[in-house]
Write a protein that holds these residues in place. Structure first.
Motif, mmCIF file in Angstrom:
data_model
loop_
_atom_site.group_PDB
_atom_site.id
_atom_site.type_symbol
_atom_site.label_atom_id
_atom_site.label_comp_id
_atom_site.label_asym_id
_atom_site.label_seq_id
_atom_site.Cartn_x
_atom_site.Cartn_y
_atom_site.Cartn_z
ATOM 1 N N ILE A 1 19.287 93.575 169.038
ATOM 2 C CA ILE A 1 20.713 93.780 169.342
ATOM 3 C C ILE A 1 21.575 92.844 168.501
ATOM 4 O O ILE A 1 22.597 93.237 167.936
ATOM 5 N N TRP A 2 21.145 91.604 168.385
ATOM 6 C CA TRP A 2 21.893 90.617 167.613
ATOM 7 C C TRP A 2 21.960 91.028 166.141
ATOM 8 O O TRP A 2 22.958 90.790 165.461
ATOM 9 N N ALA A 3 20.874 91.677 165.653
ATOM 10 C CA ALA A 3 20.879 92.174 164.277
ATOM 11 C C ALA A 3 22.012 93.181 164.094
ATOM 12 O O ALA A 3 22.744 93.150 163.099
ATOM 13 N N LEU B 1 27.197 90.080 173.247
ATOM 14 C CA LEU B 1 26.577 89.486 172.060
ATOM 15 C C LEU B 1 26.380 87.983 172.213
ATOM 16 O O LEU B 1 25.369 87.437 171.763
ATOM 17 N N SER B 2 27.343 87.315 172.865
ATOM 18 C CA SER B 2 27.186 85.863 173.012
ATOM 19 C C SER B 2 25.986 85.550 173.916
ATOM 20 O O SER B 2 25.187 84.662 173.606
ATOM 21 N N ALA B 3 25.827 86.320 174.996
ATOM 22 C CA ALA B 3 24.681 86.092 175.878
ATOM 23 C C ALA B 3 23.370 86.377 175.141
ATOM 24 O O ALA B 3 22.402 85.615 175.233
ATOM 25 N N VAL B 4 23.375 87.489 174.383
ATOM 26 C CA VAL B 4 22.194 87.888 173.622
ATOM 27 C C VAL B 4 21.840 86.823 172.576
ATOM 28 O O VAL B 4 20.678 86.458 172.395
ATOM 29 N N ALA B 5 22.878 86.303 171.898
ATOM 30 C CA ALA B 5 22.654 85.289 170.860
ATOM 31 C C ALA B 5 22.064 84.024 171.468
ATOM 32 O O ALA B 5 21.116 83.450 170.935
ATOM 33 N N HIS C 1 16.263 86.259 157.923
ATOM 34 C CA HIS C 1 15.516 86.204 159.181
ATOM 35 C C HIS C 1 15.549 87.570 159.877
ATOM 36 O O HIS C 1 14.540 88.028 160.407
ATOM 37 N N THR C 2 16.712 88.204 159.865
ATOM 38 C CA THR C 2 16.862 89.505 160.506
ATOM 39 C C THR C 2 16.012 90.566 159.818
ATOM 40 O O THR C 2 15.317 91.342 160.478
ATOM 41 N N ALA C 3 16.056 90.586 158.474
ATOM 42 C CA ALA C 3 15.279 91.595 157.743
ATOM 43 C C ALA C 3 13.791 91.431 158.040
ATOM 44 O O ALA C 3 13.097 92.410 158.346
ATOM 45 N N SER C 4 13.285 90.189 157.986
ATOM 46 C CA SER C 4 11.847 90.038 158.194
ATOM 47 C C SER C 4 11.496 90.183 159.671
ATOM 48 O O SER C 4 10.389 90.606 160.001
ATOM 49 N N GLY C 5 12.444 89.870 160.578
ATOM 50 C CA GLY C 5 12.191 90.084 162.003
ATOM 51 C C GLY C 5 12.122 91.561 162.343
ATOM 52 O O GLY C 5 11.208 92.012 163.040
ATOM 53 N N LEU C 6 13.094 92.327 161.841
ATOM 54 C CA LEU C 6 13.097 93.769 162.119
ATOM 55 C C LEU C 6 11.880 94.439 161.480
ATOM 56 O O LEU C 6 11.354 95.413 162.007
ATOM 57 N N GLY D 1 24.614 93.288 166.013
ATOM 58 C CA GLY D 1 25.832 92.515 166.237
ATOM 59 C C GLY D 1 26.335 91.821 164.980
ATOM 60 O O GLY D 1 27.540 91.557 164.854
ATOM 61 N N LEU D 2 25.422 91.554 164.031
ATOM 62 C CA LEU D 2 25.848 90.922 162.774
ATOM 63 C C LEU D 2 26.877 91.786 162.049
ATOM 64 O O LEU D 2 27.693 91.281 161.275
ATOM 65 N N LEU D 3 26.848 93.108 162.329
ATOM 66 C CA LEU D 3 27.824 94.000 161.692
ATOM 67 C C LEU D 3 29.249 93.618 162.087
ATOM 68 O O LEU D 3 30.185 93.761 161.287
ATOM 69 N N PHE D 4 29.430 93.097 163.313
ATOM 70 C CA PHE D 4 30.766 92.665 163.735
ATOM 71 C C PHE D 4 31.191 91.420 162.963
ATOM 72 O O PHE D 4 32.362 91.242 162.647
ATOM 73 N N LEU D 5 30.212 90.553 162.666
ATOM 74 C CA LEU D 5 30.501 89.376 161.848
ATOM 75 C C LEU D 5 30.968 89.820 160.460
ATOM 76 O O LEU D 5 31.966 89.309 159.929
ATOM 77 N N VAL D 6 30.242 90.802 159.884
ATOM 78 C CA VAL D 6 30.610 91.303 158.558
ATOM 79 C C VAL D 6 32.022 91.900 158.612
ATOM 80 O O VAL D 6 32.861 91.630 157.738
#
Ligand code: HEM
Lengths: 132, 148
Positions: B52-54, B93-97, A86-91, B56-61
Protein backbone atom coordinates in the motif's frame (compact mmCIF):
# COMPACT_ATOMS: atom_id res chain seq x y z
CA UNK A 1 35.29 -46.83 6.77
CA UNK A 2 34.79 -44.31 4.05
CA UNK A 3 36.89 -41.19 3.90
CA UNK A 4 34.69 -38.45 5.32
CA UNK A 5 36.62 -35.69 3.56
CA UNK A 6 35.58 -37.13 0.18
CA UNK A 7 31.87 -37.08 0.91
CA UNK A 8 30.14 -34.32 -1.00
CA UNK A 9 26.86 -33.07 0.33
CA UNK A 10 24.66 -31.77 -2.43
CA UNK A 11 21.94 -29.42 -1.37
CA UNK A 12 20.25 -29.29 -4.74
CA UNK A 13 17.66 -31.90 -5.62
CA UNK A 14 18.36 -34.44 -8.36
CA UNK A 15 15.73 -32.75 -10.51
CA UNK A 16 17.29 -29.36 -9.92
CA UNK A 17 20.66 -30.64 -11.13
CA UNK A 18 19.20 -32.27 -14.22
CA UNK A 19 17.35 -29.14 -15.24
CA UNK A 20 20.52 -27.14 -14.75
CA UNK A 21 18.65 -24.02 -13.71
CA UNK A 22 20.50 -23.26 -10.53
CA UNK A 23 20.96 -20.12 -8.54
CA UNK A 24 21.45 -16.95 -10.52
CA UNK A 25 23.83 -16.00 -7.68
CA UNK A 26 22.06 -12.78 -6.90
CA UNK A 27 19.72 -13.90 -4.15
CA UNK A 28 21.92 -12.98 -1.21
CA UNK A 29 22.88 -9.71 -2.83
CA UNK A 30 19.22 -8.80 -3.35
CA UNK A 31 18.52 -9.71 0.29
CA UNK A 32 21.43 -7.64 1.59
CA UNK A 33 20.58 -4.56 -0.49
CA UNK A 34 17.01 -4.78 0.84
CA UNK A 35 18.39 -4.71 4.43
CA UNK A 36 20.75 -1.79 3.69
CA UNK A 37 17.93 0.21 2.12
CA UNK A 38 15.72 -0.56 5.14
CA UNK A 39 18.37 0.72 7.55
CA UNK A 40 18.85 3.88 5.51
CA UNK A 41 15.10 4.44 5.18
CA UNK A 42 14.48 4.22 8.92
CA UNK A 43 15.87 7.70 9.84
CA UNK A 44 14.70 9.12 6.48
CA UNK A 45 11.12 7.95 7.11
CA UNK A 46 11.07 9.42 10.63
CA UNK A 47 12.28 12.76 9.26
CA UNK A 48 9.98 12.68 6.23
CA UNK A 49 6.66 11.85 7.92
CA UNK A 50 7.18 14.33 10.76
CA UNK A 51 8.32 17.06 8.32
CA UNK A 52 5.39 16.63 5.96
CA UNK A 53 3.00 16.63 8.91
CA UNK A 54 4.43 19.95 10.10
CA UNK A 55 3.95 21.39 6.58
CA UNK A 56 0.18 20.81 6.75
CA UNK A 57 -1.82 23.82 5.62
CA UNK A 58 1.26 25.86 4.68
CA UNK A 59 1.17 28.17 1.66
CA UNK A 60 2.69 27.46 -1.74
CA UNK A 61 5.55 29.90 -1.04
CA UNK A 62 6.36 28.31 2.32
CA UNK A 63 6.30 24.81 0.83
CA UNK A 64 8.62 25.81 -2.05
CA UNK A 65 10.97 27.41 0.45
CA UNK A 66 11.02 24.24 2.53
CA UNK A 67 11.58 21.85 -0.39
CA UNK A 68 14.23 24.19 -1.84
CA UNK A 69 16.32 24.34 1.32
CA UNK A 70 19.56 22.42 0.54
CA UNK A 71 19.21 20.27 3.66
CA UNK A 72 15.60 19.26 2.92
CA UNK A 73 16.27 18.82 -0.81
CA UNK A 74 19.19 16.50 -0.07
CA UNK A 75 17.18 14.33 2.32
CA UNK A 76 14.23 14.32 -0.10
CA UNK A 77 16.47 13.11 -2.94
CA UNK A 78 17.87 10.36 -0.72
CA UNK A 79 14.37 9.34 0.41
CA UNK A 80 13.24 9.19 -3.22
CA UNK A 81 16.25 7.23 -4.48
CA UNK A 82 16.48 4.72 -1.64
CA UNK A 83 12.68 4.55 -1.22
CA UNK A 84 12.00 3.64 -4.84
CA UNK A 85 14.90 1.16 -4.93
CA UNK A 86 13.58 -0.53 -1.76
CA UNK A 87 10.04 -0.51 -3.17
CA UNK A 88 11.06 -2.01 -6.52
CA UNK A 89 13.00 -4.86 -4.93
CA UNK A 90 10.32 -5.35 -2.25
CA UNK A 91 7.49 -5.59 -4.77
CA UNK A 92 9.68 -7.94 -6.83
CA UNK A 93 9.71 -10.41 -3.92
CA UNK A 94 5.94 -10.17 -3.54
CA UNK A 95 5.43 -10.81 -7.27
CA UNK A 96 7.87 -13.72 -7.29
CA UNK A 97 5.95 -15.30 -4.42
CA UNK A 98 2.52 -15.13 -5.99
CA UNK A 99 2.87 -15.10 -9.80
CA UNK A 100 3.60 -18.67 -10.89
CA UNK A 101 3.76 -18.28 -14.68
CA UNK A 102 7.28 -17.40 -15.76
CA UNK A 103 6.40 -14.94 -18.51
CA UNK A 104 3.79 -13.08 -16.43
CA UNK A 105 6.19 -13.01 -13.51
CA UNK A 106 8.98 -11.47 -15.55
CA UNK A 107 6.60 -9.00 -17.18
CA UNK A 108 5.23 -7.91 -13.79
CA UNK A 109 8.69 -7.49 -12.24
CA UNK A 110 9.93 -5.48 -15.22
CA UNK A 111 6.79 -3.32 -15.16
CA UNK A 112 7.34 -2.57 -11.45
CA UNK A 113 11.00 -1.68 -12.08
CA UNK A 114 10.02 0.57 -14.98
CA UNK A 115 7.35 2.34 -12.93
CA UNK A 116 9.69 2.83 -9.95
CA UNK A 117 12.42 4.23 -12.19
CA UNK A 118 9.98 6.55 -13.97
CA UNK A 119 8.37 7.92 -10.82
CA UNK A 120 11.66 8.09 -8.97
CA UNK A 121 13.28 10.23 -11.68
CA UNK A 122 10.13 12.36 -11.95
CA UNK A 123 10.06 13.05 -8.19
CA UNK A 124 13.81 13.76 -8.11
CA UNK A 125 13.53 16.15 -11.04
CA UNK A 126 10.71 18.03 -9.29
CA UNK A 127 12.88 18.48 -6.19
CA UNK A 128 15.87 19.60 -8.29
CA UNK A 129 13.74 22.08 -10.26
CA UNK A 130 12.63 23.71 -7.01
CA UNK A 131 16.01 23.55 -5.27
CA UNK A 132 18.44 24.51 -8.01
CA UNK B 1 -1.13 -34.57 -11.13
CA UNK B 2 -0.06 -32.79 -14.30
CA UNK B 3 3.50 -32.82 -15.57
CA UNK B 4 5.53 -29.93 -14.21
CA UNK B 5 6.91 -27.52 -16.77
CA UNK B 6 7.93 -24.93 -14.23
CA UNK B 7 11.28 -25.42 -12.49
CA UNK B 8 10.18 -23.65 -9.35
CA UNK B 9 6.91 -25.56 -8.99
CA UNK B 10 8.77 -28.84 -9.47
CA UNK B 11 10.53 -28.35 -6.15
CA UNK B 12 7.18 -27.75 -4.48
CA UNK B 13 5.81 -31.26 -5.08
CA UNK B 14 5.46 -33.43 -2.00
CA UNK B 15 4.24 -37.00 -1.48
CA UNK B 16 1.56 -38.23 0.83
CA UNK B 17 2.16 -41.36 2.90
CA UNK B 18 0.28 -43.39 0.30
CA UNK B 19 2.72 -42.19 -2.37
CA UNK B 20 0.43 -39.87 -4.33
CA UNK B 21 1.90 -36.51 -5.31
CA UNK B 22 0.51 -33.19 -4.16
CA UNK B 23 1.54 -29.59 -4.53
CA UNK B 24 3.01 -28.01 -1.41
CA UNK B 25 1.63 -24.60 -0.51
CA UNK B 26 3.87 -21.70 -1.43
CA UNK B 27 4.91 -19.60 1.53
CA UNK B 28 3.43 -17.20 2.58
CA UNK B 29 0.21 -19.03 1.81
CA UNK B 30 -2.82 -17.12 2.99
CA UNK B 31 -5.17 -20.11 3.06
CA UNK B 32 -2.88 -22.26 5.18
CA UNK B 33 -1.98 -20.09 8.14
CA UNK B 34 -4.32 -18.85 10.82
CA UNK B 35 -4.23 -15.15 10.08
CA UNK B 36 -5.55 -14.11 13.46
CA UNK B 37 -2.42 -14.99 15.37
CA UNK B 38 -0.14 -12.07 16.12
CA UNK B 39 2.75 -13.86 14.36
CA UNK B 40 1.23 -14.62 10.96
CA UNK B 41 -1.13 -11.64 11.09
CA UNK B 42 1.68 -9.16 11.55
CA UNK B 43 3.80 -10.91 8.96
CA UNK B 44 1.23 -10.54 6.20
CA UNK B 45 0.42 -7.03 7.44
CA UNK B 46 4.04 -6.03 6.83
CA UNK B 47 3.72 -7.21 3.25
CA UNK B 48 0.32 -5.52 2.74
CA UNK B 49 1.46 -2.23 4.28
CA UNK B 50 4.64 -2.30 2.16
CA UNK B 51 2.52 -2.71 -0.97
CA UNK B 52 0.00 0.00 0.00
CA UNK B 53 2.82 2.38 0.89
CA UNK B 54 4.36 1.68 -2.53
CA UNK B 55 1.13 2.92 -4.13
CA UNK B 56 1.09 5.80 -1.62
CA UNK B 57 4.43 7.00 -3.00
CA UNK B 58 2.42 8.19 -6.02
CA UNK B 59 0.91 10.89 -3.79
CA UNK B 60 4.42 11.99 -2.84
CA UNK B 61 5.30 12.23 -6.55
CA UNK B 62 2.10 14.20 -7.23
CA UNK B 63 2.82 16.60 -4.36
CA UNK B 64 6.41 17.26 -5.52
CA UNK B 65 5.53 17.58 -9.22
CA UNK B 66 2.64 19.92 -8.37
CA UNK B 67 4.94 22.09 -6.25
CA UNK B 68 7.48 22.18 -9.09
CA UNK B 69 4.81 23.05 -11.69
CA UNK B 70 3.55 26.23 -10.01
CA UNK B 71 0.87 27.69 -7.73
CA UNK B 72 -2.13 26.44 -9.75
CA UNK B 73 -1.09 22.79 -9.83
CA UNK B 74 -0.10 23.05 -6.18
CA UNK B 75 -3.50 24.48 -5.26
CA UNK B 76 -5.20 21.50 -6.95
CA UNK B 77 -3.06 19.04 -4.97
CA UNK B 78 -3.67 21.00 -1.74
CA UNK B 79 -7.39 20.96 -2.45
CA UNK B 80 -7.35 17.17 -2.73
CA UNK B 81 -5.13 16.60 0.31
CA UNK B 82 -7.31 18.80 2.52
CA UNK B 83 -10.59 17.28 1.28
CA UNK B 84 -12.39 14.63 3.30
CA UNK B 85 -11.22 11.81 1.03
CA UNK B 86 -7.71 13.27 0.91
CA UNK B 87 -7.39 13.40 4.69
CA UNK B 88 -8.76 9.87 4.94
CA UNK B 89 -6.15 8.68 2.41
CA UNK B 90 -3.32 10.53 4.18
CA UNK B 91 -4.42 9.23 7.57
CA UNK B 92 -4.44 5.67 6.24
CA UNK B 93 -1.05 6.15 4.62
CA UNK B 94 0.50 7.56 7.78
CA UNK B 95 -0.67 4.55 9.82
CA UNK B 96 0.52 2.19 7.08
CA UNK B 97 3.90 3.95 6.88
CA UNK B 98 4.44 3.76 10.64
CA UNK B 99 3.42 0.13 10.81
CA UNK B 100 5.71 -0.90 7.95
CA UNK B 101 8.61 1.11 9.36
CA UNK B 102 8.28 -0.16 12.93
CA UNK B 103 7.62 -3.76 11.87
CA UNK B 104 10.61 -3.30 9.54
CA UNK B 105 12.80 -2.58 12.56
CA UNK B 106 11.54 -5.85 14.05
CA UNK B 107 12.54 -7.62 10.83
CA UNK B 108 16.02 -6.10 11.02
CA UNK B 109 16.29 -7.29 14.62
CA UNK B 110 15.43 -10.84 13.52
CA UNK B 111 17.86 -10.58 10.61
CA UNK B 112 20.68 -9.84 13.03
CA UNK B 113 19.67 -12.89 15.06
CA UNK B 114 17.67 -11.57 18.00
CA UNK B 115 14.20 -12.05 19.40
CA UNK B 116 13.11 -15.43 18.02
CA UNK B 117 11.63 -17.00 21.15
CA UNK B 118 7.85 -16.90 21.30
CA UNK B 119 7.44 -14.64 24.37
CA UNK B 120 9.78 -12.06 22.78
CA UNK B 121 8.03 -12.36 19.41
CA UNK B 122 4.70 -11.61 21.08
CA UNK B 123 6.13 -8.79 23.15
CA UNK B 124 7.85 -7.03 20.21
CA UNK B 125 4.69 -7.60 18.17
CA UNK B 126 2.60 -5.78 20.73
CA UNK B 127 5.21 -3.01 20.99
CA UNK B 128 5.03 -2.48 17.20
CA UNK B 129 1.22 -2.31 17.28
CA UNK B 130 1.15 0.17 20.16
CA UNK B 131 3.99 2.27 18.72
CA UNK B 132 2.18 2.42 15.38
CA UNK B 133 -0.84 3.91 17.15
CA UNK B 134 1.29 6.34 19.16
CA UNK B 135 3.30 7.55 16.15
CA UNK B 136 0.19 7.94 13.98
CA UNK B 137 -1.56 10.03 16.64
CA UNK B 138 1.63 12.06 17.17
CA UNK B 139 1.92 12.68 13.41
CA UNK B 140 -1.63 14.04 13.25
CA UNK B 141 -1.14 16.03 16.41
CA UNK B 142 1.77 17.78 14.68
CA UNK B 143 -0.26 18.19 11.48
CA UNK B 144 -3.20 19.76 13.31
CA UNK B 145 -0.94 22.18 15.20
CA UNK B 146 0.81 23.12 11.93
CA UNK B 147 -2.55 23.62 10.21
CA UNK B 148 -4.05 25.78 12.94
C1 HEM C 1 9.22 4.36 1.07
C2 HEM C 1 8.72 3.61 2.00
C3 HEM C 1 8.66 2.10 1.90
C4 HEM C 1 8.01 1.32 0.99
C5 HEM C 1 7.13 1.79 -0.16
C6 HEM C 1 8.29 -0.06 1.33
C7 HEM C 1 7.82 -1.15 0.63
C8 HEM C 1 8.17 -2.46 0.88
C9 HEM C 1 7.70 -3.61 0.16
C10 HEM C 1 6.70 -3.60 -0.98
C11 HEM C 1 8.29 -4.71 0.70
C12 HEM C 1 8.08 -6.17 0.30
C13 HEM C 1 7.22 -6.85 1.31
C14 HEM C 1 7.44 -8.32 1.44
O1 HEM C 1 8.33 -8.90 0.80
O2 HEM C 1 6.69 -8.95 2.22
C15 HEM C 1 9.16 -4.26 1.75
C16 HEM C 1 9.94 -5.10 2.53
C17 HEM C 1 10.67 -4.68 3.62
N1 HEM C 1 10.70 -3.41 4.15
FE1 HEM C 1 9.90 -1.77 3.30
N2 HEM C 1 9.09 -0.09 2.44
C18 HEM C 1 9.35 1.21 2.83
C19 HEM C 1 10.08 1.61 3.92
C20 HEM C 1 10.68 0.79 4.84
C21 HEM C 1 11.31 1.23 6.05
C22 HEM C 1 11.42 2.67 6.53
C23 HEM C 1 11.77 0.13 6.65
C24 HEM C 1 12.48 0.16 7.99
C25 HEM C 1 13.05 -0.25 8.79
C26 HEM C 1 11.45 -1.04 5.83
C27 HEM C 1 11.78 -2.35 6.08
C28 HEM C 1 11.51 -3.42 5.27
C29 HEM C 1 12.02 -4.77 5.47
C30 HEM C 1 12.92 -5.24 6.61
C31 HEM C 1 11.50 -5.55 4.43
C32 HEM C 1 11.76 -7.05 4.17
C33 HEM C 1 10.66 -7.84 4.81
C34 HEM C 1 10.83 -9.32 4.66
O3 HEM C 1 11.96 -9.83 4.65
O4 HEM C 1 9.80 -10.00 4.56
N3 HEM C 1 10.77 -0.60 4.73
N4 HEM C 1 9.06 -2.89 1.85
Amino acid sequence: MSDVSKVTVRQRSALGRVRGMGSAKQGSHHWWVQRISSMALLPLMLWFVISVASLAGHSYADTILWIGHPFNATLLLLTIAIGFQHTASGLQVVIEDYVADEMSRMAAVLAVKAACTLFGVLAALAVLKIAV
Amino acid sequence: MSIENNARDATMVGRRTDGTAFRRPLSPHLQVYDMFQITSGMSIAHRITGTIWAVGLLFLVWWLVAAASGPDAFATAQWFFSSFIGILVLFGLSAVAWYHTLAGVRHLMWDSGYGYDIPTVQKTGRIVLIATGVMTVLTWFIAIIAWA
